[in-house]
Design a protein around this motif. Structure first.
Motif, PDB file in Angstrom:
ATOM      1  N   ALA A  55     -16.369 -12.897  -2.660  1.00 51.04           N
ATOM      2  CA  ALA A  55     -16.204 -14.109  -3.462  1.00 51.04           C
ATOM      3  C   ALA A  55     -15.057 -14.001  -4.474  1.00 51.04           C
ATOM      4  N   ASN A  56     -14.551 -12.790  -4.686  1.00 52.15           N
ATOM      5  CA  ASN A  56     -13.483 -12.558  -5.673  1.00 52.15           C
ATOM      6  C   ASN A  56     -12.132 -12.962  -5.078  1.00 52.15           C
ATOM      7  N   ALA A  57     -11.447 -13.878  -5.724  1.00 43.64           N
ATOM      8  CA  ALA A  57     -10.146 -14.357  -5.226  1.00 43.64           C
ATOM      9  C   ALA A  57      -9.077 -13.269  -5.244  1.00 43.64           C
ATOM     10  N   SER A  58      -9.297 -12.189  -5.980  1.00 40.81           N
ATOM     11  CA  SER A  58      -8.316 -11.094  -6.052  1.00 40.81           C
ATOM     12  C   SER A  58      -8.604  -9.976  -5.056  1.00 40.81           C
ATOM     13  N   THR A  59      -9.607 -10.168  -4.215  1.00 44.29           N
ATOM     14  CA  THR A  59      -9.982  -9.194  -3.183  1.00 44.29           C
ATOM     15  C   THR A  59     -10.027  -9.917  -1.841  1.00 44.29           C
ATOM     16  N   ALA A  60      -9.596  -9.231  -0.798  1.00 46.54           N
ATOM     17  CA  ALA A  60      -9.700  -9.802   0.554  1.00 46.54           C
ATOM     18  C   ALA A  60     -10.015  -8.691   1.550  1.00 46.54           C
ATOM     19  N   PHE A  61     -10.842  -9.039   2.523  1.00 46.18           N
ATOM     20  CA  PHE A  61     -11.182  -8.156   3.627  1.00 46.18           C
ATOM     21  C   PHE A  61     -10.656  -8.789   4.909  1.00 46.18           C
ATOM     22  N   PHE A  62     -10.219  -7.927   5.841  1.00 51.55           N
ATOM     23  CA  PHE A  62      -9.748  -8.384   7.143  1.00 51.55           C
ATOM     24  C   PHE A  62     -10.335  -7.496   8.220  1.00 51.55           C
ATOM     25  N   THR A  78      -5.766  -7.282  -5.749  1.00 51.26           N
ATOM     26  CA  THR A  78      -4.667  -7.572  -6.672  1.00 51.26           C
ATOM     27  C   THR A  78      -5.258  -7.789  -8.063  1.00 51.26           C
ATOM     28  N   ASP A  79      -4.372  -7.897  -9.022  1.00 50.15           N
ATOM     29  CA  ASP A  79      -4.744  -8.221 -10.398  1.00 50.15           C
ATOM     30  C   ASP A  79      -5.892  -7.349 -10.892  1.00 50.15           C
ATOM     31  N   GLU A  80      -6.924  -7.960 -11.510  1.00 50.03           N
ATOM     32  CA  GLU A  80      -7.995  -7.181 -12.143  1.00 50.03           C
ATOM     33  C   GLU A  80      -8.918  -6.502 -11.140  1.00 50.03           C
ATOM     34  N   ALA A  81      -8.846  -6.858  -9.875  1.00 49.72           N
ATOM     35  CA  ALA A  81      -9.712  -6.242  -8.864  1.00 49.72           C
ATOM     36  C   ALA A  81      -9.248  -4.844  -8.459  1.00 49.72           C
ATOM     37  N   GLN A  82      -8.023  -4.469  -8.827  1.00 47.68           N
ATOM     38  CA  GLN A  82      -7.517  -3.148  -8.448  1.00 47.68           C
ATOM     39  C   GLN A  82      -8.342  -2.051  -9.126  1.00 47.68           C
ATOM     40  N   SER A  83      -8.520  -0.938  -8.433  1.00 43.97           N
ATOM     41  CA  SER A  83      -9.343   0.150  -8.960  1.00 43.97           C
ATOM     42  C   SER A  83      -8.621   0.964 -10.041  1.00 43.97           C
ATOM     43  N   GLU A  84      -7.338   0.758 -10.196  1.00 44.82           N
ATOM     44  CA  GLU A  84      -6.536   1.340 -11.283  1.00 44.82           C
ATOM     45  C   GLU A  84      -5.656   0.237 -11.852  1.00 44.82           C
ATOM     46  N   LYS A  85      -5.331   0.344 -13.128  1.00 43.47           N
ATOM     47  CA  LYS A  85      -4.431  -0.638 -13.746  1.00 43.47           C
ATOM     48  C   LYS A  85      -2.998  -0.330 -13.303  1.00 43.47           C
ATOM     49  N   MET A  86      -2.533  -1.093 -12.314  1.00 40.86           N
ATOM     50  CA  MET A  86      -1.195  -0.866 -11.765  1.00 40.86           C
ATOM     51  C   MET A  86      -0.270  -2.050 -12.039  1.00 40.86           C
ATOM     52  N   GLY A  87      -0.791  -3.076 -12.691  1.00 36.88           N
ATOM     53  CA  GLY A  87       0.037  -4.214 -13.053  1.00 36.88           C
ATOM     54  C   GLY A  87       0.026  -5.324 -12.030  1.00 36.88           C
ATOM     55  N   LYS A  88       0.569  -6.446 -12.430  1.00 36.44           N
ATOM     56  CA  LYS A  88       0.580  -7.651 -11.594  1.00 36.44           C
ATOM     57  C   LYS A  88       1.570  -7.567 -10.441  1.00 36.44           C
ATOM     58  N   ASP A  89       2.498  -6.594 -10.485  1.00 35.70           N
ATOM     59  CA  ASP A  89       3.502  -6.454  -9.425  1.00 35.70           C
ATOM     60  C   ASP A  89       2.999  -5.664  -8.225  1.00 35.70           C
ATOM     61  N   SER A  90       1.719  -5.283  -8.250  1.00 34.20           N
ATOM     62  CA  SER A  90       1.227  -4.388  -7.203  1.00 34.20           C
ATOM     63  C   SER A  90       0.075  -5.000  -6.418  1.00 34.20           C
ATOM     64  N   LEU A  91      -0.094  -4.466  -5.216  1.00 34.15           N
ATOM     65  CA  LEU A  91      -1.233  -4.782  -4.355  1.00 34.15           C
ATOM     66  C   LEU A  91      -1.840  -3.449  -3.938  1.00 34.15           C
ATOM     67  N   GLU A  92      -3.147  -3.334  -4.109  1.00 38.36           N
ATOM     68  CA  GLU A  92      -3.860  -2.116  -3.727  1.00 38.36           C
ATOM     69  C   GLU A  92      -4.439  -2.265  -2.327  1.00 38.36           C
ATOM     70  N   ILE A  93      -4.223  -1.245  -1.520  1.00 35.93           N
ATOM     71  CA  ILE A  93      -4.934  -1.117  -0.252  1.00 35.93           C
ATOM     72  C   ILE A  93      -6.109  -0.186  -0.564  1.00 35.93           C
ATOM     73  N   GLU A  94      -7.276  -0.783  -0.778  1.00 35.95           N
ATOM     74  CA  GLU A  94      -8.427   0.039  -1.163  1.00 35.95           C
ATOM     75  C   GLU A  94      -9.069   0.728   0.033  1.00 35.95           C
ATOM     76  N   ARG A  95      -9.098   0.032   1.171  1.00 35.69           N
ATOM     77  CA  ARG A  95      -9.720   0.633   2.359  1.00 35.69           C
ATOM     78  C   ARG A  95      -8.978   0.222   3.623  1.00 35.69           C
ATOM     79  N   ILE A  96      -8.721   1.210   4.447  1.00 38.33           N
ATOM     80  CA  ILE A  96      -8.359   0.996   5.849  1.00 38.33           C
ATOM     81  C   ILE A  96      -9.257   1.951   6.627  1.00 38.33           C
ATOM     82  N   TYR A  97     -10.178   1.382   7.381  1.00 43.77           N
ATOM     83  CA  TYR A  97     -11.074   2.204   8.181  1.00 43.77           C
ATOM     84  C   TYR A  97     -11.049   1.722   9.618  1.00 43.77           C
ATOM     85  N   ILE A  98     -10.925   2.674  10.516  1.00 44.37           N
ATOM     86  CA  ILE A  98     -10.836   2.400  11.948  1.00 44.37           C
ATOM     87  C   ILE A  98     -11.972   3.142  12.656  1.00 44.37           C
ATOM     88  N   GLN A  99     -12.646   2.472  13.567  1.00 47.83           N
ATOM     89  CA  GLN A  99     -13.694   3.114  14.363  1.00 47.83           C
ATOM     90  C   GLN A  99     -13.076   4.241  15.195  1.00 47.83           C
TER      91      GLN A  99
END
Length: 172
Positions: A55-62, A78-99
């Motif tokens: 439901a968080n607009a700053s998080t997306a799953f695919f 992005t933004d406040e959803a990032q697990s570290e404060k990296m600023g507004k210029d960044s996008l975090e890849i929190e998970r990439i998992y492959i079967q």
């Protein structure tokens, strides 16, 4: 091989929870205690937790599908959803998992490229991720994809403090 990437919605919650738990266990069960695995899974992949993140607009799953079968998934922040404060210029890849059956077939590359494309569309300057210092295969993959080790942060697997390498890739 037919590859399709689709954004997850609330209706995907049961499948997202299932694939999250399955791929996390495949990746880390041999290097961590059953107690710490259970504690992490119950926290990170709890249906209420995943529902809130969806439901968080700053998080997306695919999901990534190979020939109509879910091969894995991507989570970005992005933004406040990032697990570290990296600023507004960044996008975090929190998970990439492959079967497991889809490992080493370019699926991770497809998901990583999806994240970079989204970052470019959102005018971000860089993408970053945290990867466990003992996950040598993933570290090698990220290096091949143009990421560099820039710092570290703590990651808790249950009650065990582990070190994640922070890796970044400049995109503009």
């Amino acid at each position: 091989m037919n590859v399709k990437i689709t954004k997850c919605t609330q209706k995907d919650l049961p499948l997202l929870q299932e694939i999250s738990i399955e791929t996390f266990q495949q990746t880390f069960k041999d290097q961590n205690s059953p107690e710490n695995m259970k504690a992490y899974i119950e926290s990170a992949f709890d249906s209420n937790q995943l529902e809130t993140e969806l439901a968080n607009a700053s998080t997306a799953f695919f999901f990534v599908y190979i020939n109509q079968e879910v091969a894995g998934y991507l989570k970005i922040n992005t933004d406040e959803a990032q697990s570290e404060k990296m600023g507004k210029d960044s996008l975090e890849i929190e998970r990439i998992y492959i079967q497991d059956p889809f490992q080493k077939h370019g699926v991770g590359r497809s998901l990583l490229n999806k994240a970079v494309t989204i970052a470019k569309e959102r005018n971000k300057s860089f993408v970053w991720l945290g990867v466990w210092e003992k996950n040598e295969n993933a570290i090698s993959f990220y290096k091949r994809m143009g990421f560099i080790h820039t710092s570290e942060h703590a990651f808790y697997m249950g009650d065990e403090k582990q070190t994640d390498l922070i890796m970044t890739k400049t995109i503009k």
